[in-house]
Each structure stands twice: as structure tokens, then as C-alpha cells.
Enzyme design. Structure first.
Site, PDB file in Angstrom:
ATOM      1  N   LYS A 110       0.894  -1.252   0.068  1.00 60.20           N
ATOM      2  CA  LYS A 110       0.145  -0.084   0.050  1.00 60.20           C
ATOM      3  C   LYS A 110       0.892   1.244   0.051  1.00 60.20           C
ATOM      4  CE  LYS A 110      -4.353  -1.699   0.108  1.00 60.20           C
ATOM      5  NZ  LYS A 110      -5.145  -1.292  -0.863  1.00 60.20           N
ATOM      6  N   GLU A 165      -1.190  -0.450  -8.906  1.00 63.29           N
ATOM      7  CA  GLU A 165      -2.778  -0.465  -8.864  1.00 63.29           C
ATOM      8  C   GLU A 165      -3.409   0.829  -8.507  1.00 63.29           C
ATOM      9  OE1 GLU A 165      -5.926  -3.120  -6.407  1.00 63.29           O
ATOM     10  OE2 GLU A 165      -3.902  -3.847  -6.795  1.00 63.29           O
ATOM     11  N   LYS A 212     -13.040  -8.088  -8.004  1.00 59.74           N
ATOM     12  CA  LYS A 212     -13.193  -8.612  -6.353  1.00 59.74           C
ATOM     13  C   LYS A 212     -14.862  -9.101  -6.614  1.00 59.74           C
ATOM     14  CE  LYS A 212     -10.271  -5.395  -4.395  1.00 59.74           C
ATOM     15  NZ  LYS A 212      -9.788  -4.153  -3.659  1.00 59.74           N
TER      16      LYS A 212
END
Length: 326
Positions: A110, A165, A212
Site C-alpha cells: 500500500k 494498481e 473482487k
């Protein structure tokens, strides 16, 4: 796909709301609340993030109903490669985090965390590089184009990245960035939050699609999008409990091709879960349905006022699903 919407009363009768404590702050939270539904085909998870409005959350409820009431699709593999997930922790904590993902050869890190700097990101990414050969980063749309160009250069100064991403928030920004950097671009929010999930690929704004299960409306919806999106797919978790992870593994195992490690190892981010977390073996997770432990359901049960909040939320989302079933 859900052939018939079950009665609301049946869903509420077998609804369990749990609060899962997290090891570290992730996505700005330290406790993850989800509602679990037991149905004739197994268990489904409704875990739309609490800030989502009903119009966005109803897809997550559809996913939970599908998993609880419909048989899973046939699978093509019995295990799925996973990436380690490294929250926006200090570089000194990276080794501790990666130890929860034995054998993982890919790590998602992250970056662009509010209150942190690019220097923090570089230090964290380089700490991961010392331990894992393949690194991808996830900015959750936190950069503008100019920031993303600078970040891509800085984060690849000491080694390559598998991909960036969702570096920017909009499809237009992703398309511009993709023209300006050599690092592949992966789209997540630009797919799962879009009215048209294929728009990002038509705009030539992404090289990889992060899909997802819950935000897209279920396993069948994910597989349908994967079949039409014309770029490689990475199946990832939406910070799911063990129940949601099992659905993600089933979806990943059903894909005709799976070229990248999947972001389905996030169970290690929880201190406690509704079932014993599956341990990665050589960087893979076995594909299996999950049944929550009754003792854990009770121990992790949310307070009464939070349970009522989720019941009200199920009712609101259910009312939005009803018109789709005529």
C-alpha cells in the site's frame, strides 16, 4: 447468478454480524464488520464498507446471496497463488507482516496513504524488495497524474514493479498515465465502482484488471466480466473474512487462465476470524468452501446496535434488488 431472490425473512433469520479485530490499521480501520448469511448452499458474506450507500452496497448483498444459495462453478485448479499484502506500515514492520505469508513470491504494498510521504513509500517498498522478488503497489487512486509519474520513477529506481494498481482515481487519468510510464497499470476501483466495468479497458487505460467478487455482485458476475475484459485478471479480496476469501478462491480457481498471484491472502490482517484462516503453503491457498465456527461467531458478534445497523442495511439493499427479479 441468483435465479430467484430468497425471502428477506429467510436472510435475516440466518444473519450473523461480526466485528473482526485487525492486526494493523488497514483502509483506515482497525475493526472490520461484516454480515454473514447461512443458506442452503453454504455461507455468503455481505461486507460492503460502512461508508457505502445502499445503491453501491446492494451488489455486495447480491454476492452474499449467490454464495449462500447457489452451487459454485466448476473449478480448474485446486490451489491459487496469492500475494502478500503489506499495509502502509513503517519499513521496520515489513518483515513481521511478510512472515504471515509463507512462500509468497509476490507482495502488494500500500502506498499514497494520507499523512505519509513518497519517501515513506519508497522505504517500505525497498524493505519488501529485500524479502520478496516481485512487488506491486496499490495507491487506491491517491495520486494525480503528475504525482503518479514521479512516484513511478522513484519506486522503480531500485527495482522493477509488477504493476501500479489504481494509481489515479479516474479512467481518463489512468489512460494518460499509461501513455507516460512504462510500468503496467492495473485498475481496481475504476472497474468495481463503475457503471460500465469494461470502460477502463476500452479507454486503453489498464493492462491488468483487479476483480473482487463482492463489489461486482458475485462469482458469476466476476467470471462474466473476466471473460469479456480482454486483459489478464487478478482476483482480490475486499478485506473479506474467511467466508469471502473462500468465494474469491473459488472465482480464481474457475478462471480459464490465471497468470498473476491473487490478492486473497488478507486473512492474515485479522487478529481473529470466523473460521481458522487457511495457511498459505509455498505461496498458494487451497480452494475450499468455509464454514464459520459457531464459537467464533458468538465470540466475535457485533454489539446489538451494530447488528441492528446491519439488519437495516440488508433491508435497504434488498429493496433495491427486488426490481431486478420482476
Amino acid at each position: 447468478m441468483i435465479p430467484v431472490l430468497p425471502p428477506l425473512e429467510a436472510l435475516l433469520d440466518r444473519l450473523y454480524v461480526v466485528a473482526l479485530p485487525m492486526r494493523v490499521r488497514f483502509r483506515g480501520i482497525t475493526t472490520r464488520e461484516v454480515a454473514l448469511i447461512e443458506g442452503p448452499a453454504g455461507w455468503g458474506e455481505f461486507g460492503a464498507f460502512v461508508e457505502y450507500q445502499s445503491a453501491q452496497a446492494c451488489a455486495w448483498l447480491a454476492s452474499a446471496i449467490e454464495t449462500a444459495y447457489c452451487a459454485p462453478p466448476p473449478v480448474r485448479r485446486d490451489r491459487v497463488p496469492i500475494n502478500a499484502t503489506v499495509p502502509a506500515v513503517a519499513a521496520a514492520q515489513v518483515g513481521e507482516v511478510l512472515a504471515r505469508f509463507p512462500g509468497a513470491r509476490t507482495a502488494k504494498v500500500k502506498v499514497a496513504e494520507p499523512g505519509q510521504s513518497l519517501a515513506d513509500d519508497i522505504e517500505r517498498v525497498n524493505a519488501v524488495r529485500e524479502l520478496v522478488p516481485m512487488v506491486r503497489v496499490d495507491a487506491n487512486g491517491g495520486w494525480g497524474v503528475a504525482e503518479a509519474v514521479a512516484a513511478a520513477a522513484a519506486l522503480t529506481a531500485d527495482g522493477p514493479l509488477e504493476y501500479l494498481e489504481q494509481p489515479c482515481a479516474t479512467v481518463a487519468e489512468l489512460a494518460e498515465l499509461r501513455r507516460r510510464v512504462d510500468v503496467p497499470i492495473a485498475a481496481d476501483e475504476s472497474i468495481r465502482k463503475a457503471e460500465d466495468p469494461l470502460a477502463v479497458v476500452r479507454a486503453q487505460a489498464a493492462d491488468i484488471a483487479v476483480l473482487k467478487v463482492a463489489p461486482l455482485g458475485g462469482i458469476s458476475a466476476l467470471l462474466d466480466i473476466a471473460a469479456r475484459i480482454a486483459v489478464p485478471v487478478v482476483v482480490s479480496s475486499a478485506l473479506d473474512s474467511a467466508v469471502g476469501i473462500a468465494a474469491g478462491l473459488t472465482a480464481a480457481a474457475a478462471l480459464p487462465e490465471l497468470d498473476h498471484a491473487c490478492g486473497l491472502g488478507t486473512g492474515g490482517l485479522f487478529e481473529e476470524d470466523v473460521a481458522e484462516p487457511a495457511a498459505p503453503v509455498d505461496g498458494f491457498l487451497a480452494v475450499a468452501r468455509t464454514t464459520p465456527d459457531p464459537a467464533r461467531l458468538q465470540a466475535l458478534g457485533a454489539p446489538p446496535q451494530r447488528r441492528q445497523w446491519w439488519i437495516d442495511r440488508v433491508k435497504a439493499c434488498y429493496s433495491l434488488l427486488v426490481p431486478s427479479f420482476g
